[in-house]
Every structure is written in structure tokens, then in C-alpha cells.
Design an enzyme around this catalytic site. Structure first.
Site, PDB file in Angstrom:
ATOM      1  N   GLY A 154       0.825  -1.201   0.000  1.00  0.00           N
ATOM      2  CA  GLY A 154       0.000   0.000   0.000  1.00  0.00           C
ATOM      3  C   GLY A 154       0.857   1.247   0.000  1.00  0.00           C
ATOM      4  N   ALA A 155       0.515   2.205  -0.860  1.00  0.00           N
ATOM      5  CA  ALA A 155       1.285   3.447  -0.975  1.00  0.00           C
ATOM      6  C   ALA A 155       0.375   4.646  -0.767  1.00  0.00           C
ATOM      7  CB  ALA A 155       1.980   3.526  -2.336  1.00  0.00           C
ATOM      8  N   GLY A 156      -0.364   4.619   0.348  1.00  0.00           N
ATOM      9  CA  GLY A 156      -1.236   5.737   0.697  1.00  0.00           C
ATOM     10  C   GLY A 156      -0.598   6.608   1.752  1.00  0.00           C
TER      11      GLY A 156
ATOM     12  N   GLY B  38      -0.128   6.079   4.766  1.00  0.00           N
ATOM     13  CA  GLY B  38       0.745   5.334   5.653  1.00  0.00           C
ATOM     14  C   GLY B  38       1.884   4.649   4.924  1.00  0.00           C
TER      15      GLY B  38
ATOM     16  N   SER C  76      -1.495  -5.482  -7.505  1.00  0.00           N
ATOM     17  CA  SER C  76      -2.169  -5.881  -6.285  1.00  0.00           C
ATOM     18  C   SER C  76      -1.567  -7.189  -5.786  1.00  0.00           C
ATOM     19  CB  SER C  76      -3.672  -6.080  -6.532  1.00  0.00           C
ATOM     20  OG  SER C  76      -4.292  -4.863  -6.859  1.00  0.00           O
TER      21      SER C  76
ATOM     22  N   CYS D 296     -15.287   6.876   9.045  1.00  0.00           N
ATOM     23  CA  CYS D 296     -14.604   8.067   8.536  1.00  0.00           C
ATOM     24  C   CYS D 296     -15.662   9.118   8.212  1.00  0.00           C
ATOM     25  CB  CYS D 296     -13.793   7.696   7.301  1.00  0.00           C
ATOM     26  SG  CYS D 296     -12.720   9.003   6.701  1.00  0.00           S
TER      27      CYS D 296
ATOM     28  N   GLY E  33      -5.018  11.056   9.853  1.00  0.00           N
ATOM     29  CA  GLY E  33      -3.657  11.126   9.334  1.00  0.00           C
ATOM     30  C   GLY E  33      -2.607  11.216  10.414  1.00  0.00           C
TER      31      GLY E  33
ATOM     32  N   CYS F  30      -7.906  16.543  13.019  1.00  0.00           N
ATOM     33  CA  CYS F  30      -8.664  16.665  11.767  1.00  0.00           C
ATOM     34  C   CYS F  30      -8.817  18.124  11.408  1.00  0.00           C
ATOM     35  CB  CYS F  30     -10.041  16.017  11.930  1.00  0.00           C
ATOM     36  SG  CYS F  30     -11.096  16.169  10.462  1.00  0.00           S
TER      37      CYS F  30
ATOM     38  N   LYS G  73      -5.528  23.949   5.612  1.00  0.00           N
ATOM     39  CA  LYS G  73      -5.643  22.679   4.888  1.00  0.00           C
ATOM     40  C   LYS G  73      -5.059  22.798   3.492  1.00  0.00           C
ATOM     41  CE  LYS G  73      -8.453  18.696   4.122  1.00  0.00           C
ATOM     42  NZ  LYS G  73      -9.535  17.873   4.669  1.00  0.00           N
TER      43      LYS G  73
END
Length: 425
Positions: free
Chosen positions: A8-10, A12, A77, A159, A320, A353, A388
Site C-alpha cells: 500500500g502506498a497511501g 501510511g 495488487s 470516517c 492522518g 482533523c 488545509k
């Protein structure tokens, strides 16, 4: 030499790969695996829908930036994990051996649990940039013949911030276009009250967000389950505090968007002993899986129990700042293991947030996220909207240049002065 694989490359995964390479240098190999070639800055997706951002502005091509830092990248994937054999199988049938695995895949979106929901059916999503791009096309068509809009978060969602953001951003956009008077808006949420956020509220979030909704003429329904969505209606059931259905109604809607419940992605959920029944990775205090201690996990795919029981199921968000603290702990712990030491680092699990409301915003801080808290704080102002935007640019730059420091800790908290706050101040 150890081989560490990051799935995963989001928010995190990509920082984890950067931090590992920065921390471990050339002594160990780092491989980053992601289904697509691009990093997606998901917090900006609501802006994509209303045309305030182009999709290209919230995407970063992964390969050229990570490979120049000595990180191998595979754009596929993972179809299966052999946790006992320390091996991954990719979609093309190739296999990858690992010494340590970091699972940071994000969630599988559970649209299939509610008839008619999801981008392939009758509702839209901001959970990925491609979803937001499709929603943007539908929104443009909607503007030609405007009418009622229904926005919200489904039962089991964890979320809620993006749902509030999107509702307020759409409302602001419609005002700018001078057609707000043609668009009745309803916010539907599984939360027991407006501003619950899956956190049991943060500061005065209830009255603050209710005031915003009233000011913007957005009606709301809480304790709600979505029963079905069609191309012109959303059927919902409203519940009382005991969880009993007190009212069913069908809301007319020409444009509907919901945050769905999340599950674990199939390759992760299918590993016996790795996950809870929803497919989220079980972890100990050091982010390691108890059954497979060389598997770490961070982000939305981690199993965290709800903050409190609610009449309609709600989950706990993984913000985040919390994800960043998980990544930092994982990198430090793997480094300790490679030195023959026991892992000692724990994530702080604080919640932060910055919620953009279109022309102003609200900042929520919960330190720690799960009550009781040392700091609980909520403030509103145009400065949040501007913060933001600035943070988006800063984070995207760090994904191009390499994250070598905690981004939320350095940029957001220090800029807001939260670090200096004392409990009760």
C-alpha cells in the site's frame, strides 16, 4: 540483509517506505507494492468533485520518486499472503519473499452491504481519486438540472470527516454558482448526533457542526441506516437510542454521496489468525500482529474497536496524525529488531482533523483519540480552510522529496500551537 515489503502506498505506506530507507540506508532492501502507479492525497478528493482541484493535482507518480531513493516499486495488487512462509503472490502470479511485511493497504469499501450504493450503482464516493473524478462528472451533469442532494455516512462507517466536508463544500460551491436556492440538502449519518465523528464528540463539535448545518440550511437525520439507493431516491431508517426503528422514509435525490463502511482487503482478510471478522489486522502495542510478529500494520486497515457503543453501528476513525504515529513506531521497531533488540516504540494514536467547510473550516484535536483525553479541542475559522490548503501542498511536496520527519507533528500541530496547549485550556 533484510527485505522489508510495504503493501500500500497511501498516507501510511508511502511515508513508511521513505522512512525505512532513510532510517536503514543501503543495509536492507525496501519494496513498495501498490495497485496503481500513483499516490493519492485522499483528503483533497472532495475538492476534485466540485472542480476546485484537477485529479492530476492530487496525484503523485510513485515510481520515479521512490526508485531514485533506492526503493523498489511494484505496481500490482497482492492476491495472496503466505504469512507462515513469508511470501506474497502478486496478480500476475509472481511471488515476493519478505523478512518483514508492513500492511498499509487501506480498506475495502463495503458498498456491497447496502443495495444500490457505490460508484458502480447509484451513489458516489470520495474515497479514492478515481471515484471522485467519476463523481465530478456526475456533479457537472447535476448542475445542468439541479435538485435535491443527499450526503452522509452509512452504518458501520468510521470516517465521518469527509462526509461533513463534502456537504459543506458542495453547499459553498452552489452558493458561488448562485443556484443554492434550487438544491435542498439532507445529511444522513449513522452517528447518534451531529459532530460525534466516531469519537464520542471532540470538544464542542456537536453544537459547532449543528450551527454550521443550520446556517447553511442543511437538514440532517442521525441514528440512520441507509436501506437502499436508487437513481432518484435514498431509503433510510431512523432509530431511537435503543436502536429500534422509529421511522422509515424515502428521500428524493438527484445526487447522492456516502462514506461506506470499511472492510479489510481480500488478500489480507483471507489470512487465518491475522485479522478480526471484518478483515482488519490485529496488532499489539507495537503495531505487530500477535500471530505473525514479523507482520506490522498501520492505517485504516488496523483493527481498532469503536470508541463507544452507538444505536446504529459506527467505527473509530484512523486520522492522518494517528497513521503517522503508527508509521513512526513501526520504523523504529523494525530497526530495533534488526539490531537484535525487542520493539519498544508505541504509536500515540492522537486524532487531528482539519475539516474544510468550503469557505472556512473546523479543526478537531483529541489527544489521545480514545477517551479519557488529555486534550479535547475544536475551533472554527477561515484559517482552517487556509491551513488545509497549505498542508496539502506541503504533504504533496514531501511525497515527492521523501518524508524524513513527522509531517503532522512538524507542520500542523506546531502551526496551530496545539503542542503548547495544556489540558483544559
Amino acid at each position: 540483509m533484510a527485505h522489508i515489503v510495504v503493501m500500500g502506498a497511501g498516507l501510511g505506506g508511502m511515508p513508511a517506505a521513505y522512512d525505512l530507507k532513510s532510517h536503514l540506508g543501503k543495509k536492507h532492501d525496501i519494496t513498495l507494492i501498490n495497485p496503481s502507479e500513483d499516490f493519492q492525497f485522499t483528503p483533497s478528493n472532495p475538492w476534485v468533485v466540485v472542480g476546485w482541484r484537477k485529479p492530476s493535482e492530487v496525484l503523485v507518480p510513485i515510481r520515479k520518486y521512490v526508485e531514485r531513493r533506492g526503493i523498489k516499486f511494484i505496481a500490482q495488487s497482492v492476491s495472496a499472503i503466505d504469512a507462515k512462509g513469508n511470501k506474497l503472490t502478486l496478480d500476475d502470479g509472481a511471488t515476493i519473499d519478505y523478512d518483514y511485511l508492513i500492511i498499509a493497504t487501506g480498506p475495502k469499501l463495503a458498498f456491497d452491504e447496502i443495495p444500490g450504493t457505490g460508484p458502480s450503482a447509484n451513489t458516489h464516493s470520495v474515497c479514492s481519486t478515481p471515484h471522485s473524478q467519476a463523481a465530478a462528472q456526475a456533479y457537472e451533469k447535476f448542475l445542468e438540472n439541479p435538485g435535491p442532494i443527499v450526503i452522509g455516512a452509512a452504518q458501520g462507517a468510521s470516517c465521518f470527516g469527509p462526509a461533513y466536508e463534502f456537504a459543506m463544500i458542495v453547499e459553498a460551491d452552489l452558493r458561488k454558482r448562485k443556484i443554492r436556492d434550487q438544491v435542498p440538502m439532507t445529511f444522513v449519518t449513522s452517528e447518534p448526533y451531529i459532530g460525534h465523528m466516531g469519537l464520542g464528540g471532540v470538544g464542542d463539535s456537536k453544537s459547532l457542526l449543528e450551527s454550521e448545518m443550520r446556517q447553511r440550511h442543511i437538514k440532517w437525520v442521525t441514528n440512520a441506516k441507509i436501506l437502499e439507493a436508487t437513481d432518484s431516491t435514498v431509503k433510510i431508517a431512523e432509530h431511537n437510542d435503543a436502536g429500534e426503528v422509529i421511522k422509515e422514509q424515502e428521500l428524493e435525490s438527484k445526487f447522492s454521496l456516502f462514506i461506506p463502511a470499511f472492510k479489510g482487503v481480500d488478500a489480507v482478510a483471507n489470512v487465518e489468525g491475522l485479522c478480526n471478522p471484518r478483515g482488519f489486522v490485529l496488532i499489539d502495542d507495537h503495531q505487530r500482529n500477535p500471530t505473525y510478529p514479523n507482520i506490522y500494520s498501520a492505517g485504516v486497515c488496523v483493527a481498532i474497536p469503536p470508541v463507544e457503543a452507538t444505536p446504529v453501528p459506527t467505527g473509530a476513525p484512523k486520522t492522518g496524525y494517528m497513521i503517522e504515529s503508527m508509521v513512526t513506531a513501526i520504523v523504529e521497531n523494525i530497526a530495533e529488531e534488526l539490531e537484535g533488540k525487542e520493539p519498544s516504540h508505541k504509536a500515540t494514536w492522537n486524532a487531528l482533523c482539519l475539516a474544510d467547510l468550503g469557505d472556512d473550516g473546523v479543526a478537531f484535536v483529541a489527544l489521545p483519540q480514545i477517551p479519557p483525553r488529555n486534550v479535547t479541542w475544536a475551533k472554527k475559522g477561515k484559517w482552517v480552510h487556509l491551513a488545509k490548503i497549505a498542508f496539502e501542498k506541503y504533504f504533496m511536496r514531501k511525497m515527492r522529496t521523501g518524508r524524513t520527519e513527522p509531517i503532522y507533528e512538524k507542520y500542523v500541530l506546531k502551526a496551530m500551537g496545539i503542542i503548547r496547549l495544556k489540558p483544559g485550556k
